[in-house]
Motif scaffolding. Structure first.
Motif, short mmCIF file in Angstrom:
data_model
loop_
_atom_site.label_atom_id
_atom_site.label_comp_id
_atom_site.label_asym_id
_atom_site.label_seq_id
_atom_site.Cartn_x
_atom_site.Cartn_y
_atom_site.Cartn_z
N PHE A 351 -22.34 -40.06 -29.16
CA PHE A 351 -21.17 -39.40 -28.58
C PHE A 351 -21.57 -38.72 -27.27
O PHE A 351 -22.58 -38.02 -27.22
CB PHE A 351 -20.63 -38.33 -29.53
N ARG A 352 -20.80 -38.94 -26.25
CA ARG A 352 -21.05 -38.25 -24.97
C ARG A 352 -19.71 -37.85 -24.39
O ARG A 352 -18.83 -38.71 -24.24
CB ARG A 352 -21.78 -39.16 -23.98
N ASN A 353 -19.60 -36.60 -24.05
CA ASN A 353 -18.34 -36.12 -23.48
C ASN A 353 -18.30 -36.51 -22.00
O ASN A 353 -18.37 -35.66 -21.12
CB ASN A 353 -18.25 -34.61 -23.67
N GLU A 354 -18.22 -37.81 -21.76
CA GLU A 354 -18.32 -38.35 -20.40
C GLU A 354 -17.24 -37.76 -19.48
O GLU A 354 -16.11 -37.56 -19.90
CB GLU A 354 -18.14 -39.87 -20.42
N ILE A 355 -17.61 -37.52 -18.23
CA ILE A 355 -16.64 -36.97 -17.27
C ILE A 355 -15.66 -38.05 -16.84
O ILE A 355 -14.46 -37.82 -16.74
CB ILE A 355 -17.38 -36.44 -16.03
N PHE A 362 -16.21 -49.99 -21.56
CA PHE A 362 -17.51 -49.93 -20.88
C PHE A 362 -18.11 -48.52 -21.02
O PHE A 362 -19.27 -48.36 -21.39
CB PHE A 362 -17.36 -50.28 -19.40
N ARG A 363 -17.32 -47.52 -20.70
CA ARG A 363 -17.81 -46.14 -20.84
C ARG A 363 -16.81 -45.35 -21.68
O ARG A 363 -15.69 -45.11 -21.25
CB ARG A 363 -17.97 -45.49 -19.46
N THR A 364 -17.23 -45.00 -22.88
CA THR A 364 -16.34 -44.28 -23.78
C THR A 364 -17.06 -43.02 -24.27
O THR A 364 -18.25 -42.86 -24.06
CB THR A 364 -16.00 -45.15 -25.00
N ARG A 365 -16.30 -42.16 -24.93
CA ARG A 365 -16.93 -40.92 -25.38
C ARG A 365 -17.54 -41.06 -26.78
O ARG A 365 -18.35 -40.26 -27.19
CB ARG A 365 -15.90 -39.79 -25.33
N GLY A 445 -23.23 -53.76 -13.97
CA GLY A 445 -23.28 -52.54 -14.78
C GLY A 445 -24.36 -52.65 -15.83
O GLY A 445 -24.63 -53.73 -16.35
N GLU A 446 -24.98 -51.50 -16.14
CA GLU A 446 -26.09 -51.51 -17.11
C GLU A 446 -25.58 -51.87 -18.51
O GLU A 446 -24.59 -51.31 -18.96
CB GLU A 446 -26.72 -50.11 -17.13
N VAL A 447 -26.27 -52.79 -19.16
CA VAL A 447 -25.95 -53.07 -20.55
C VAL A 447 -27.08 -52.61 -21.48
O VAL A 447 -26.87 -52.38 -22.66
CB VAL A 447 -25.63 -54.57 -20.79
N PRO A 503 -36.34 -49.95 -25.77
CA PRO A 503 -35.19 -50.75 -25.34
C PRO A 503 -33.93 -50.16 -26.00
O PRO A 503 -33.86 -50.06 -27.22
CB PRO A 503 -35.48 -52.15 -25.90
N SER A 504 -32.97 -49.76 -25.17
CA SER A 504 -31.78 -49.09 -25.69
C SER A 504 -30.53 -49.77 -25.15
O SER A 504 -30.27 -49.77 -23.96
CB SER A 504 -31.82 -47.62 -25.24
N ALA A 505 -29.77 -50.35 -26.08
CA ALA A 505 -28.56 -51.08 -25.65
C ALA A 505 -27.33 -50.47 -26.30
O ALA A 505 -27.42 -49.86 -27.36
CB ALA A 505 -28.68 -52.55 -26.07
N GLY A 506 -26.19 -50.63 -25.67
CA GLY A 506 -24.94 -50.17 -26.27
C GLY A 506 -24.32 -51.33 -27.03
O GLY A 506 -24.17 -52.43 -26.48
N ALA A 507 -23.95 -51.10 -28.30
CA ALA A 507 -23.35 -52.19 -29.09
C ALA A 507 -21.91 -52.43 -28.64
O ALA A 507 -21.46 -53.56 -28.52
CB ALA A 507 -23.39 -51.86 -30.57
#
Ligand code: ATP
Length: 730
Positions: A351-355, A362-365, A445-447, A503-507
């Motif tokens: 969880f990230r409280n993205e601005i 692609f970018r979620t909280r 964009g970074e995956v 190695p860190s990927a977003g599912a």
């Protein structure tokens, strides 16, 4: 060709049940998404593919599944509580909020050059150069990261009046771009003009000291009006003085000076930093750091934020899964009797409280990560022939690159990009990002990021760390930890803290990536020329008619009362005209646009045009998701050629039941065979099986391949084996 725009994916996701906006009955909640029936399958398949590649296909990796909530001390010692933040800034004019790094990246090189030069001059003048140099450096060339950190870290220390003073007119008539201020008495301020614009001749007009009131009086009415408006937004500065009289303004400036107030925002405003996507200069707030971790509390707590009681119960929703792995390093080491090198893998929510969340998923909280921490020997304990941290890092970058390719990503849209020094996280010795070329404005964009985290994390959480290592890693001794996360090397007979490659990927981001790559529109039948011409004429009429609606809407001054949004209509007209020029290739695109475009809503002629475009698109274009069979949500669809023939229905249902033992197979008889094929193509089902009259005689069925549309006859007996083979399920 894969997807041209994210809109195609958004539209497909909604239409077919991959992804829906969360909390929809209440208008949603900013950037939270729910995965529907097909999305849930896709996500599961992505995670399975990763999990198998890590923990099944290798024998040096174990898996874990840790709690999301952890002791707050984990996040204090990992550095997240102090540093896991993004700099944000608000445009006070449009009320839009931006990440400062994204905002600056959208500015012209010339503007950045001038902004950096002025920031350096201001820091010099405020004698902050030395401390700035020590903490963020002092680059000779334009450095976006430096400007960003400079504005955030030193914005508060800059003299707002020094910023305000740029462009002041000297009471004798000359223009200056910097002044020195000297406070006098309670509210007064004297001004010494310090840095003159070029061409100023000091011998003719000496640099004098003036009362601030006289200086303000010498400024133009426009200047006074501008700053009056600016100050009006800050009630403490303007309280009780509702005028732009020089005396009042002078007092405001003096107060701003005393309070060291919002100088970095002023600087950005002065340099006309524009809002991305527009040419409009913004009115910027002071940039500030915003911690991205969501907070909660364990147990019932009513204490005020920051009090001892509140802090004692405070927890964070994890912003990465990695820390859970570090917490379990010893547990896994001891329980699985591993020797270095070995890895621990985890998949889970983060969880990230993205601005600035956005670009669909692609970018979620709330999102899911797939992370591996691969523990290796530190350089000084390597024996002959053993791989160094750099070799392991390179090896993991390659292995992960190959994983993406093996699941269907084309090499022309996947690249490795080594982060430069200024981008590196505080813990990383090196990081290589794997980037995918997303459609439309999103671009590269970074995956996945592959980082060399050295021994930073395990040392940060350990009680006994040699002084020299703490110094090297810029860490404080950890008095909270009750353990030391080290390893006993039986060959070297030494105890040490391992290094780690991550190695860190977003599912969730991976699922989006695979959807973008897999999405294809194919013209399967050339539409009749006459129909295309007729469509173009009708589209022209829609565009013209929309013009009228736009003008009507513009006449209505109160935006709340408008039936239509003129800006959205303009955008719709432009997009539609452009797409119409590419007909018939753009048929599907126009179909989606008429349905989803904000500017197309409530326009009567659009409602009439929609079914025509839709029918032509359905007849001539097939949307096909060329997902790797491992990722496809449904693997096989089985149909009877006619649903009113019980003998065909019986066989088809029996076949689908049998296939369900080893893969996701569905039965469908709700439409004609052509339509059923289209529906399965659109969700990426690799194989369709049709039971027809012939089957009753020869016990054979037709198997159709999604990508080639080839059809072959296969015996019922051979079918399960053949399906497994084609789906690569062996
Ligand atoms: P970004 O630069 O995009 O913010 P990051 O460098 O902060 O990402 P990491 O901390 O390295 O990301 O996280 C690893 C992976 O997790 C990223 O490569 C991405 O796939 C995924 N990820 C990170 N943040 C998000 C998010 N807000 N939404 C979806 N996925 C994310």
């Amino acid at each position: 060709m894969p997807a041209r725009s994210l809109d195609q994916i958004v539209s497909l996701s909604k239409r077919r049940g991959f992804v829906f906006p969360g909390s929809a009955a209440y208008g949603g909640l900013g950037s939270f998404w729910d995965y529907g029936p097909l999305g849930a399958e896709l996500m599961r398949n992505v995670k399975d593919a990763w999990w198998k590649a890590m923990t099944w296909e290798r024998d040096d990796i174990e898996g874990v599944d840790c709690a999301i909530l952890m002791n707050r001390k984990v996040w204090q010692h990992s550095g997240h509580e102090a540093t896991f933040s993004d700099p944000l800034v608000d445009n006070k004019k449009t009320k839009k909020r931006y990440r400062l790094d994204h905002l600056l990246a959208a500015q012209s090189p010339q503007l950045l050059k001038e902004l950096q030069a002025m920031l350096q001059r201001l820091l010099n003048a405020a004698t902050l150069r030395e401390s700035a140099q020590a903490s963020i450096g002092w680059p000779d060339t334009v450095d976006l990261n430096w400007i960003m950190t400079g504005l955030v870290e030193y914005g508060h220390f800059l003299e707002p009046t020094a910023v305000l003073s740029m462009g002041y007119r000297h009471p004798e008539g000359h223009e200056f771009n910097m002044m020195h201020f000297k406070p006098t008495g309670k509210d007064g301020l004297r001004v010494e003009f310090a840095v003159a614009r070029s061409g100023y001749d000091q011998t003719k007009t000496p640099l004098g000291e003036y009362d601030i009131v006289d200086v303000v009086r010498a400024q133009s009415p426009e200047w006074r009006e501008k700053w009056y408006r600016h100050f009006s937004e800050y009630p403490p500065l303007i309280a009780g003085r509702p005028s732009s009289k020089p005396e009042d303004l002078a007092l405001c400036i003096a107060t701003a000076y005393r309070n060291r107030w919002h100088a970095a925002g002023l600087l950005m405003t002065h340099f006309c930093v524009t809002e991305p996507g527009t040419n409009e200069a913004g009115d910027w707030s002071q940039p500030r750091r915003f911690n991205l971790m969501f907070q909660s509390h364990v147990g019932p707590v009513e204490a005020a934020p920051g009090t001892e009681e509140e802090l004692a119960s405070r927890v964070y929703l994890r912003p990465e899964t990695a820390q859970g792995i570090f917490m379990n390093f010893k547990n896994v080491l001891d329980s699985s009797r591993r020797k270095l090198p070995f890895g621990i893998a985890q998949i889970g929510k983060a969880f990230r409280n993205e601005i600035t969340p956005g670009n669909f998923t692609f970018r979620t909280r709330e999102f899911e990560q797939m992370e591996l921490e691969f523990f290796i020997k530190p350089p000084q304990f390597l024996r002959e022939g053993e791989k160094t941290d750099e070799q392991w890092h390179a090896e993991w970058v390659d292995a992960r690159y190959r994983w993406w390719i093996s699941l269907g990503i084309d090499t022309s849209r996947l690249r490795k990009r080594a982060q430069d020094k200024s981008e590196l996280a505080h813990y990383a010795k090196a990081t290589t990002d794997l980037e995918y070329l997303f459609p439309g404005s999103l671009g590269w964009g970074e995956v996945e990021g592959v980082a060399n985290r050295t021994d930073f994390d395990l040392s940060a959480h350990s009680r006994e760390v040699p002084e020299a290592d703490l110094k090297r890693l810029k860490l404080e001794a950890n008095k909270d930890s009750v353990t030391t996360l080290d390893y006993f090397d039986t060959e070297a007979k030494a105890r040490y803290i391992p290094w780690v490659i991550e190695p860190s990927a977003g599912a969730t981001r991976a699922a989006l990536t695979f959807l973008c790559e897999a999405y294809h529109e194919e013209m399967v039948k050339e539409p009749p020329q006459a129909e295309i011409e007729a469509l173009k004429t009708e589209i022209d009429a829609v565009i013209k008619n929309a013009d009228k609606k736009k003008k009507d809407a513009e006449k209505e001054k109160d935006p709340a009362q408008r039936k239509h949004d003129p800006v959205a209509i303009s955008a719709f007209q432009a997009a539609l005209a452009e797409a119409a020029s590419r007909l018939p290739a753009s048929l599907m695109e126009i179909d989606t646009m008429l349905e989803d475009h904000a500017g197309a809503q409530n326009l009567e002629p659009v409602k009439k045009l929609k079914p025509k475009v839709n029918k032509l698109a359905e007849d001539c274009v097939r949307v096909v998701l060329k997902l790797h069979p491992k990722l496809a949500p449904v693997k096989v669809a089985v149909f009877p050629l006619a649903r009113n023939k019980p003998e065909l229905v019986d066989i088809a249902q029996r076949v689908s039941r049998e296939l369900r033992h080893f893969c996701k197979a569905i039965y469908d008889d709700s439409a004609g065979i052509g339509k059923l094929y289209r529906r399965q193509d659109e969700i990426g089902t690799p194989l369709c099986v049709t039971v027809d009259h012939q089957t009753l005689e020869d016990n054979m069925v037709t198997v159709r391949d999604r990508d080639t549309m080839d059809q072959v006859r296969i015996s019922l007996e051979q079918l399960p084996h053949e399906i497994r083979r084609r789906l690569q399920l062996h």
